[in-house]
Design an enzyme around this catalytic site. Structure first.
Site, mmCIF file in Angstrom:
data_model
loop_
_atom_site.group_PDB
_atom_site.id
_atom_site.type_symbol
_atom_site.label_atom_id
_atom_site.label_comp_id
_atom_site.label_asym_id
_atom_site.label_seq_id
_atom_site.Cartn_x
_atom_site.Cartn_y
_atom_site.Cartn_z
ATOM 1 N N TYR A 221 0.809 -1.235 0.000
ATOM 2 C CA TYR A 221 0.000 0.000 0.000
ATOM 3 C C TYR A 221 0.834 1.273 0.000
ATOM 4 O O TYR A 221 0.296 2.359 0.015
ATOM 5 C CB TYR A 221 -0.956 0.007 1.210
ATOM 6 C CG TYR A 221 -0.312 -0.257 2.556
ATOM 7 C CD1 TYR A 221 0.403 0.740 3.214
ATOM 8 C CD2 TYR A 221 -0.429 -1.505 3.161
ATOM 9 C CE1 TYR A 221 1.000 0.490 4.440
ATOM 10 C CE2 TYR A 221 0.165 -1.760 4.385
ATOM 11 C CZ TYR A 221 0.870 -0.763 5.022
ATOM 12 O OH TYR A 221 1.466 -1.022 6.235
ATOM 13 N N LYS A 222 2.176 1.162 0.002
ATOM 14 C CA LYS A 222 3.015 2.363 0.000
ATOM 15 C C LYS A 222 3.301 2.762 -1.448
ATOM 16 O O LYS A 222 2.408 3.208 -2.143
ATOM 17 C CB LYS A 222 4.267 2.109 0.835
ATOM 18 C CG LYS A 222 3.909 1.961 2.335
ATOM 19 C CD LYS A 222 5.047 1.541 3.222
ATOM 20 C CE LYS A 222 4.568 1.524 4.679
ATOM 21 N NZ LYS A 222 5.459 0.778 5.558
HETATM 22 C C1 LIG Z 1 4.916 0.210 6.748
HETATM 23 C C2 LIG Z 1 5.826 -0.809 7.338
HETATM 24 C C3 LIG Z 1 5.325 -1.985 7.916
HETATM 25 C C4 LIG Z 1 3.840 -2.182 8.030
HETATM 26 O O1 LIG Z 1 3.446 -3.448 8.436
HETATM 27 P P1 LIG Z 1 1.902 -3.840 8.338
HETATM 28 O O2 LIG Z 1 1.862 -5.241 8.720
HETATM 29 O O3 LIG Z 1 1.443 -3.547 6.950
HETATM 30 O O4 LIG Z 1 1.142 -2.953 9.283
HETATM 31 C C5 LIG Z 1 6.239 -2.909 8.381
HETATM 32 N N1 LIG Z 1 7.571 -2.688 8.311
HETATM 33 C C6 LIG Z 1 8.072 -1.550 7.772
HETATM 34 C C7 LIG Z 1 9.544 -1.336 7.696
HETATM 35 C C8 LIG Z 1 7.218 -0.573 7.295
HETATM 36 O O5 LIG Z 1 7.704 0.550 6.789
#
Ligand SMILES: *Cc1c(COP(=O)(O)O)cnc(C)c1O
Length: 411
Positions: A221-222
């Site tokens: 989602y990023k």
């Molecule tokens: C955004 C991010 C996550 C997010 O984890 P989710 O399981 O999607 O909430 C995990 N690790 C890093 C390094 C991130 O930047």
């Protein structure tokens, strides 16, 4: 001093500029938070409509076969593969990043039997550290998490280290590891390497196969624009496919889920990283969002990303010296990712004031202002205008209004 004219010239010669029209972005918004939630590709709207009104409403359960729902995790994985420098059969879209941290690290430890340490660094993204803590507690003494600062990490890898888990581009500082050197250093001591690519995928070119990385995972989602809570992905180097075991062995990790047998037999391929039924609606959105990348040259993308973050920091020097901002992100182009971060004691209020003026960045505790650069829909003039609005907020002190100090649940 950098001028608006110069920025407009850069936009005119930007070969990626046309991509912005493929996104739904509100008028008057400068979106510098695509590293937290990517903007919405226009094409996901009709795709979702198809999933709802044709595949689900009409096709019903037949769509698992007819609309290829069951193989979507693999199809999506194949689209992510070129973005991370992997062969297609090494990647699958599944679950969340947090869950994939757990599965990849547990699988690495299982492959490296006889070694009991998992190494990571303080200040890694919290979920990565929390998942390691959970795994350690669950293993009741058979595994130990060792946290060492960057300077001491290399020396801390020893013959007891099963695997090293690091985030390639740091979520706050944007500092970027040398993936090849770090992976080689882990291998030299017999440890396996697991990379979290959440802030790298779709932001910097990656070459996982070439670096001989063992496992990797990242967000959908990023920079991949898959939508809020989009599925994450997992990567296993092809030399390990067939020997990987991960503890969340659901029926979708089984070799033949539709045999419905009592005994578990893991898939000898990347499907072993799945657990249960894939979230088809979310998977379809990510699949659609990934079509945007088909003709994107990652080298061009990377150059533009670095030019934009360079521009941001030069404008900050030109316009905002003396306002109390401290740069956090490395200036060196080869050691940073695609966002830029500053510290300021009033960081939270300043970000709220910026959002109010249409410049969306985000705040990371305790005092970080973070601005993500997504070359597919951010241009040079956007950066110029964002910094000028920031200057206005600082020089008028408009961020000092009470309403900007009210803390939201999500920052
Ligand atoms: C955004 C991010 C996550 C997010 O984890 P989710 O399981 O999607 O909430 C995990 N690790 C890093 C390094 C991130 O930047």
């Amino acid at each position: 001093m950098i001028t608006l004219e110069e920025c407009r010239k850069c936009d005119q010669s930007d070969s990626l500029a046309s991509k912005k029209a493929l996104f739904n972005l509100p008028e008057g918004v400068i979106y510098l938070d695509g590293n937290s939630l990517g903007a919405q590709p226009k094409s996901v709207v009709p795709r979702m409509q198809t999933v709802l009104s044709q595949e689900w409403a009409t096709g019903l359960v037949k769509s698992w076969n007819d609309a290829n729902w069951v193989t979507l995790p693999l199809t999506v994985g194949q689209k992510i593969a070129p973005l991370i420098g992997a062969v297609p059969e090494s990647v699958i879209a599944t679950d969340s990043t947090s869950l994939n941290v757990f599965k990849c690290v547990a699988a690495a430890c299982a492959l490296n039997k006889g070694r009991r340490k998992i190494l990571s660094e303080p200040g890694n993204f919290p979920t990565d550290l929390y998942m390691l803590d959970g795994l350690e507690a669950f293993m009741q003494g058979d595994l130990e998490v060792v946290i060492k600062p960057r300077e001491e990490l290399l020396d801390a890898i020893d013959e007891e280290t099963a695997c090293v888990l690091l985030t390639h581009v740091h979520y706050i500082s944007a500092e970027m590891w040398d993936m090849k050197a770090m992976t080689a250093a882990a291998h030299e001591k017999g440890a396996l390497m697991v990379w979290d690519l959440s802030h790298s995928t779709g932001a910097v070119p990656l070459s996982l196969d070439d670096c001989e990385v063992d496992f990797a995972l990242g967000c959908g989602y990023k920079y991949l624009n898959g939508g809020p809570g989009a599925p994450a992905f997992a990567y296993i180097n092809k030399r390990h496919l067939g020997s990987v075991k991960q503890p969340l062995s659901g029926w979708f990790s089984h070799k033949r889920p539709f045999d419905f047998v009592d005994d578990f037999e893991g898939a000898p391929d990347i499907r072993v990283m799945q657990v249960g039924t894939p979230v088809v609606s979310a998977m379809a959105l990510l699949d659609e969002a990934l079509s945007l990348w088909e003709d994107v040259d990652l080298k061009t993308l990377r150059e533009k990303s670095l030019d934009l973050t360079d521009l941001f920091s030069r404008l900050m020097d030109d316009q905002l010296t003396g306002y109390g901002f401290t740069a956090v992100t490395p200036r060196n182009r080869s050691t940073r990712g695609s966002h830029i971060t500053y510290r300021h004691p009033d960081g939270y209020a300043i970000i709220q004031a910026l959002i109010d003026r249409g410049v969306i960045g985000d705040f990371r505790a305790p005092d970080h202002l973070r601005f993500g650069v997504t070359p597919l829909y951010v241009g040079y003039e956007d950066i110029y205008q964002a910094v000028m609005i920031l200057k206005d907020i600082m020089s008028t002190q408009s961020y000092k209004q009470d309403k900007y100090t009210v803390k939201n649940a999500v920052t």
